[in-house]
Design a protein around this motif. Structure first.
Motif, PDB file in Angstrom:
ATOM      1  N   CYS A  40     -90.282   3.122   1.682  1.00 17.34           N
ATOM      2  CA  CYS A  40     -91.456   4.273   2.008  1.00 17.34           C
ATOM      3  C   CYS A  40     -91.234   5.447   2.693  1.00 17.34           C
ATOM      4  CB  CYS A  40     -91.893   3.303   3.684  1.00 17.34           C
ATOM      5  SG  CYS A  40     -93.359   4.310   3.939  1.00 17.34           S
ATOM      6  N   CYS A  43     -91.469   5.851   6.779  1.00 13.29           N
ATOM      7  CA  CYS A  43     -90.712   5.234   7.545  1.00 13.29           C
ATOM      8  C   CYS A  43     -89.644   4.975   6.933  1.00 13.29           C
ATOM      9  CB  CYS A  43     -91.286   4.093   7.814  1.00 13.29           C
ATOM     10  SG  CYS A  43     -90.918   2.649   7.002  1.00 13.29           S
ATOM     11  N   CYS A  79     -96.263  -0.342   2.624  1.00  9.73           N
ATOM     12  CA  CYS A  79     -95.020  -1.034   3.906  1.00  9.73           C
ATOM     13  C   CYS A  79     -95.651  -2.008   4.697  1.00  9.73           C
ATOM     14  CB  CYS A  79     -94.572   0.721   4.363  1.00  9.73           C
ATOM     15  SG  CYS A  79     -93.796   1.230   5.216  1.00  9.73           S
ATOM     16  N   CYS A  84     -96.027   2.357  11.176  1.00  9.32           N
ATOM     17  CA  CYS A  84     -95.248   2.987   9.977  1.00  9.32           C
ATOM     18  C   CYS A  84     -97.039   3.216  10.035  1.00  9.32           C
ATOM     19  CB  CYS A  84     -94.829   2.827   8.908  1.00  9.32           C
ATOM     20  SG  CYS A  84     -94.822   3.473   7.275  1.00  9.32           S
ATOM     21  N   ARG A  86     -98.087   4.988   6.906  1.00  5.92           N
ATOM     22  CA  ARG A  86     -98.162   5.043   5.577  1.00  5.92           C
ATOM     23  C   ARG A  86     -98.973   2.602   4.888  1.00  5.92           C
ATOM     24  NH1 ARG A  86     -97.305   8.106   1.877  1.00  5.92           N
ATOM     25  NH2 ARG A  86     -97.504   9.671   3.075  1.00  5.92           N
TER      26      ARG A  86
HETATM   27 ZN   LIG Z   1     -93.616   2.699   5.997  1.00  6.18          ZN
END
Ligand SMILES: [Zn+2]
Length: 104
Positions: A40, A43, A79, A84, A86
């Motif tokens: 990712c 993260c 993800c 996270c 995202r």
């Molecule tokens: Zn992530």
């Protein structure tokens, strides 16, 4: 064709060749990235859950008077880390794009 790969594909250890066509005026090359997972962008956790794919053109190279286009199918991954921000990210091309950029 292995000689052509060496000439056209400086990142051939990271990419799988999908197709390579020889025509009089244009040689399109299509490839996939080899890795099953990608980190990712936010993260850094690996994900193998594919969301979608798109094609990115990395290079238009001249070779003996013929245009050679290198296209890579890039995956978008989910993800799954709750912390996270995202939800979806594109797999990084690491130094692949840089290697091609040096040849354009
Ligand atoms: Zn992530």
């Amino acid at each position: 064709m292995s000689d052509a790969r060496t000439v056209f594909l400086p990142a051939s250890k990271l990419l799988d060749l999908i197709s390579f066509e020889l025509t009089k005026r244009h040689h399109p090359i299509r490839e996939n990235l080899r890795a099953a997972t990608a980190p990712c962008a936010v993260c850094g956790k690996q994900s193998g859950r594919v969301h979608s794919r798109y094609t990115r053109t990395l290079a238009d190279l001249p070779w003996q008077g013929v245009a050679v286009t290198v296209r890579v199918r890039v995956r978008r991954f989910f993800c799954d880390q709750r912390a996270c921000d995202r939800a979806i990210f594109a797999e990084p091309l690491f130094d692949i794009a840089t290697r091609y950029a040096c040849r354009t």
